[in-house]
Design an enzyme around this catalytic site. Structure first.
Site, short mmCIF file in Angstrom:
data_model
loop_
_atom_site.label_atom_id
_atom_site.label_comp_id
_atom_site.label_asym_id
_atom_site.label_seq_id
_atom_site.Cartn_x
_atom_site.Cartn_y
_atom_site.Cartn_z
CE LYS A 169 -0.31 3.30 4.67
NZ LYS A 169 -0.29 3.43 6.13
CD GLU B 271 -3.84 -2.31 7.12
OE1 GLU B 271 -2.73 -2.54 6.66
OE2 GLU B 271 -4.49 -1.28 6.83
CD GLU C 19 -3.12 5.63 6.59
OE1 GLU C 19 -3.03 5.69 5.35
OE2 GLU C 19 -2.26 5.08 7.30
CG HIS D 162 -6.00 2.15 4.87
ND1 HIS D 162 -5.62 3.07 5.81
CD2 HIS D 162 -4.99 1.25 4.79
CE1 HIS D 162 -4.42 2.74 6.27
NE2 HIS D 162 -4.02 1.63 5.67
CB SER E 162 4.74 -1.78 11.99
OG SER E 162 4.35 -0.44 12.18
N GLY F 122 2.15 2.27 10.73
CA GLY F 122 3.14 3.33 10.57
C GLY F 122 3.82 3.74 11.86
CG ASN G 235 -1.73 1.23 1.39
OD1 ASN G 235 -1.80 2.04 0.46
ND2 ASN G 235 -2.37 1.40 2.53
P1 PGA Z 1 2.50 0.23 7.61
O1 PGA Z 1 1.09 0.49 6.89
O2 PGA Z 1 3.02 -1.07 7.10
O3 PGA Z 1 3.34 1.40 7.20
O4 PGA Z 1 2.23 0.19 9.08
C1 PGA Z 1 0.19 -0.57 6.68
C2 PGA Z 1 -1.08 -0.02 6.08
O5 PGA Z 1 -1.54 1.04 6.51
O6 PGA Z 1 -1.68 -0.64 5.19
#
Ligand code: PGA
Length: 243
Positions: A11, A162, A94, A92, A207, A168, A9
């Site tokens: 982003k 998630e 976010e 997601h 992460s 993140g 992803n």
């Molecule tokens: P990350 O993001 O691996 O940077 O924690 C995962 C995601 O939001 O899909």
């Protein structure tokens, strides 16, 4: 049998040149696992062209649930299909947090994606407050049920668990925490769709990287990952495969 899948992803990161270069490197990666990159809209054209005919499949990070119309700033399923996009991340955290996605819009998008032949990667996960309050399992189960309302056995989709507090932040859920919730998700999918649940790939996200992939993948119901930060370079992303 369900396939292990690692989906990047990206982003709001990278640019066309770097994205295409990354896809070109992923094309030659030796793996039996699914390789997916979910890129910003602006790169989808170049990236689908680069990935064409290879093991790399391309996803978007969002889409609208209406066919077309006055929805400034939105992108439709047909627009994604026109480019050869096969997957789309839906819901997601976010998008839920910053762009007012709700369980209801997630469900509409999931149904519309499936109707159009796109494979939704449905994201669910609890906040830190919810985990600390002991409601993580209930929150995630409710999100899964809401997202899958009207979905039928045989419909293609993936679910990514998630935990918001792990995205993140460098704070990965322990394999036991992730495994517990993902096993519960499979039970919910089984309740809704019967034995088809055993064919659905369930991913962990938050992460995940080359250093923790092995212990996460040892959990019986975890079939791969949705990877943010560690998907932005070939060096890091390739460590997820053949762990
Ligand atoms: P990350 O993001 O691996 O940077 O924690 C995962 C995601 O939001 O899909």
């Amino acid at each position: 049998m369900r396939q292990n899948v690692f989906a990047g992803n990206w982003k709001m990161n990278l640019n066309i040149k770097d994205g295409v270069e990354l896809v070109n490197q992923l094309k030659d990666l030796k793996t039996d696992d699914g390789v997916i990159v979910c890129t910003p809209f602006t790169m989808l054209d170049a990236v689908t062209k680069a990935a064409k005919g290879s093991q790399v499949k391309v996803g978007a990070q969002n889409m609208h649930f209406e066919e077309k119309g006055a929805f400034t700033g939105e992108v439709s399923a047909d627009m994604l299909l026109e480019l050869g996009v096969e997957y789309v991340i839906i819901g997601h955290s976010e998008r839920r947090a910053y762009f007012a996605e709700t369980d209801e819009t997630v469900n509409k998008k999931v149904l519309y994606a499936i109707e159009k032949g796109l494979v939704p990667i449905i994201c669910v996960g609890e906040s830190l407050e919810q985990r600390e309050a002991g409601t993580a399992l209930d929150v995630v189960n409710a999100q899964v049920k809401a997202a899958l309302l009207g979905v039928k056995a045989g419909d293609k989709f993936l679910i990514a668990y998630e935990p918001i507090w792990a995205i993140g932040t460098g704070k990965t859920a322990t394999p036991e925490q992730a495994g517990e919730i993902i096993t519960a998700i499979r039970a919910v999918v089984k309740e809704l769709l019967g034995d088809y649940a055993d064919e659905v790939s369930l991913l962990y996200g938050g992460s995940m990287n080359g250093g923790n992939v092995k212990e996460l993948m040892e959990q019986k119901d975890i079939d791969g990952g949705l990877i943010g930060g560690a998907s932005l370079s070939f060096e890091k992303f390739s460590q997820l495969y053949n762990y």
